[in-house]
Design an enzyme around this catalytic site. Structure first.
Site, PDB file in Angstrom:
ATOM      1  N   HIS A 103      -7.181  -6.021   1.242  1.00  0.00           N
ATOM      2  CA  HIS A 103      -6.019  -5.187   0.956  1.00  0.00           C
ATOM      3  C   HIS A 103      -4.815  -5.671   1.780  1.00  0.00           C
ATOM      4  O   HIS A 103      -4.905  -5.793   2.998  1.00  0.00           O
ATOM      5  CB  HIS A 103      -6.381  -3.745   1.309  1.00  0.00           C
ATOM      6  CG  HIS A 103      -5.356  -2.735   0.938  1.00  0.00           C
ATOM      7  ND1 HIS A 103      -4.604  -2.792  -0.215  1.00  0.00           N
ATOM      8  CD2 HIS A 103      -4.959  -1.604   1.582  1.00  0.00           C
ATOM      9  CE1 HIS A 103      -3.793  -1.736  -0.262  1.00  0.00           C
ATOM     10  NE2 HIS A 103      -3.980  -1.008   0.824  1.00  0.00           N
TER      11      HIS A 103
ATOM     12  N   SER B  75       0.832  -1.189   0.000  1.00  0.00           N
ATOM     13  CA  SER B  75       0.000   0.000   0.000  1.00  0.00           C
ATOM     14  C   SER B  75       0.872   1.246   0.000  1.00  0.00           C
ATOM     15  O   SER B  75       1.720   1.399  -0.872  1.00  0.00           O
ATOM     16  CB  SER B  75      -0.944  -0.065   1.204  1.00  0.00           C
ATOM     17  OG  SER B  75      -2.088   0.697   0.955  1.00  0.00           O
TER      18      SER B  75
HETATM   19  C1  MCU Z   1      -2.716   2.235  -1.384  1.00  0.00           C
HETATM   20  O1  MCU Z   1      -2.070   2.946  -0.355  1.00  0.00           O
HETATM   21  C2  MCU Z   1      -2.734   3.851   0.494  1.00  0.00           C
HETATM   22  C3  MCU Z   1      -3.584   4.828  -0.281  1.00  0.00           C
HETATM   23  O2  MCU Z   1      -2.761   5.524  -1.189  1.00  0.00           O
HETATM   24  C4  MCU Z   1      -4.238   5.784   0.675  1.00  0.00           C
HETATM   25  O3  MCU Z   1      -5.111   6.668  -0.032  1.00  0.00           O
HETATM   26  C5  MCU Z   1      -5.008   5.087   1.745  1.00  0.00           C
HETATM   27  O4  MCU Z   1      -5.389   6.030   2.695  1.00  0.00           O
HETATM   28  O5  MCU Z   1      -4.166   4.159   2.383  1.00  0.00           O
HETATM   29  C6  MCU Z   1      -3.586   3.183   1.574  1.00  0.00           C
HETATM   30  C7  MCU Z   1      -2.761   2.354   2.533  1.00  0.00           C
HETATM   31  O6  MCU Z   1      -1.616   2.630   2.766  1.00  0.00           O
HETATM   32  O7  MCU Z   1      -3.434   1.388   3.179  1.00  0.00           O
HETATM   33  C8  MCU Z   1      -2.740   0.665   4.172  1.00  0.00           C
END
Ligand code: MCU
Length: 390
Positions: free
Chosen positions: A339, A206
């Protein structure tokens, strides 16, 4: 003097001395164009209009793509500090970096492989691994948040990187973390921990997947880059994500990301609502990792932009094809799982890349990994074709 092209292709790791030599032979501009291009920029044309016609040209093109990305979105990636020292053991490594009378220290933990003996490969995992790390591979846990905080907009300039370089440094958190990975590599070269510094991968999921991708792009000593579910700001292309957003998808875009957190340089704020004017896009982030190993693990969650990651990484893989190493990169967009909870359906490609690039298994099959449930019309975003450079 230009270096020979053969070692570049013969090895999966572009060694630091080669990089220094490369930079001294390339003329890298210090200002970058602001096109008005809604399609993905052609990786094979220099900013001055000259075509990329050889592998040597490509390495110079990489240098200017990196410089453009640093200037417009990532912030400056500092060179090795004037002093780097390290102490360590088989289970930990502590690094001290000093510059301009200031110094910072940080430590990483090492989990030894459960099988095999030293020297063994390792994967640097941002905040801990959320991929299954095979038995023969060590895990180096990197607390990236202590190098640069990511606690929303107000955390800009906080963390050890900024203690060393100043809170006003242009680097966003992704770049600061990559600097931390570069120092871990210094430490692994200075201290015998059992880890073979020539067989080190990097991963994160992420937001930390964006970080792992940028580390692979900026740190040439990384043999295998494994960004997991990095989405926008990682494996997605800004332009494709904007187009998907216009088509009604709930997808993260540049204009959203600059307000959410400090992953990018504040220099990127000015571009976030003018994405067609960015000189590069993230297919070229993959191109910065080339020819080293890159396996992009994605999910089909709307916010990550599965069409965008599919288009962007298929376009990025054209660069590997041009370099005649198509099997050194793969992209896998899976579906229907939480996720960052790695699904077994992606194990085959993940293990193949780890086997090839970290465990040196010559028989590992990394061929033709372009797995996605999406089959987007590439011509909507790509109006160039890859030359044969090697
Ligand atoms: C996919 O990574 C991020 C994303 O860019 C953000 O918008 C969200 O708030 O959090 C995601 C993340 O890191 O989830 C653990």
């Amino acid at each position: 003097m230009k270096y020979s092209l053969i070692p570049l292709l013969a090895t999966t790791v572009l060694a630091a001395p080669l990089l220094e030599e490369r930079q001294s032979t390339c003329s890298v501009p210090s200002t970058f164009p602001n096109p008005n291009a809604s399609k993905l920029p052609d990786p094979f044309v220099f900013f001055n209009g000259k075509k990329v016609a050889s592998v040597a040209d490509w390495t110079c093109r990489q240098a200017e793509i990196s410089a453009a990305m640093q200037t417009q979105e990532l912030g400056t990636f500092p060179p090795k500090p004037s002093s780097v020292t390290a102490t360590g053991s088989a289970t930990s490594l502590s690094i001290t970096a000093s510059e301009g009378g200031k110094s910072i220290s940080f430590s990483v933990s090492i989990k030894k492989p459960s099988s095999g003996s030293a020297p063994y490969p390792a994967i640097i995992a941002y905040g801990g691994a959320s991929i299954p790390v095979p038995a023969g591979v060590a895990t180096i846990t990197f607390n990236n948040d202590q190098i640069a905080a990511q606690q929303g907009g107000s955390s800009r300039g906080q963390g050890k990187f900024y203690d060393l370089y100043g809170s006003g440094h242009s680097a966003g958190a992704l770049t600061a973390w990559a600097w931390g990975v570069d120092r871990i590599m210094d430490g692994l070269e200075l201290v015998n921990t059992g880890v073979d510094p020539k067989r080190v991968g990097v991963t994160g999921c992420s937001r930390n997947g964006k970080g792992a991708f940028v580390a692979g792009a900026l740190v040439n000593r990384i043999a295998l880059t494994i960004p997991q579910e990095s989405g926008s700001g990682g494996a997605a292309c800004w332009r494709v994500s904007d187009s998907e957003k216009s088509a009604g998808k709930n997808i993260q875009t540049a204009s959203q990301i600059v307000g959410e957190n400090v992953w990018f340089s504040k220099n990127f704020n000015a571009f976030s609502t003018k994405v067609p004017t960015v000189a590069t896009d993230h297919h070229e982030l993959a191109g910065l990792v080339a020819p080293r190993g890159l396996i992009v693990i994605e999910n089909d969650i709307d916010w990550l932009g599965p069409v965008s990651t599919t288009v962007c990484m298929k376009a990025g893989r054209q660069i590997y094809k041009a370099l005649n190493v198509p099997d050194n990169m793969g992209v896998s967009v899976s579906s229907n799982h939480g996720h960052c909870s790695f699904p077994s359906s992606q194990s085959t490609e993940l293990n193949a890349f780890i086997n090839k690039f970290l465990l040196n298994q010559t028989g590992a099959n990394t061929a033709n990994v372009e797995k996605s449930g999406y089959n987007p019309d590439m011509s909507k975003y790509v109006d160039w074709t890859a030359p044969i450079l090697a």
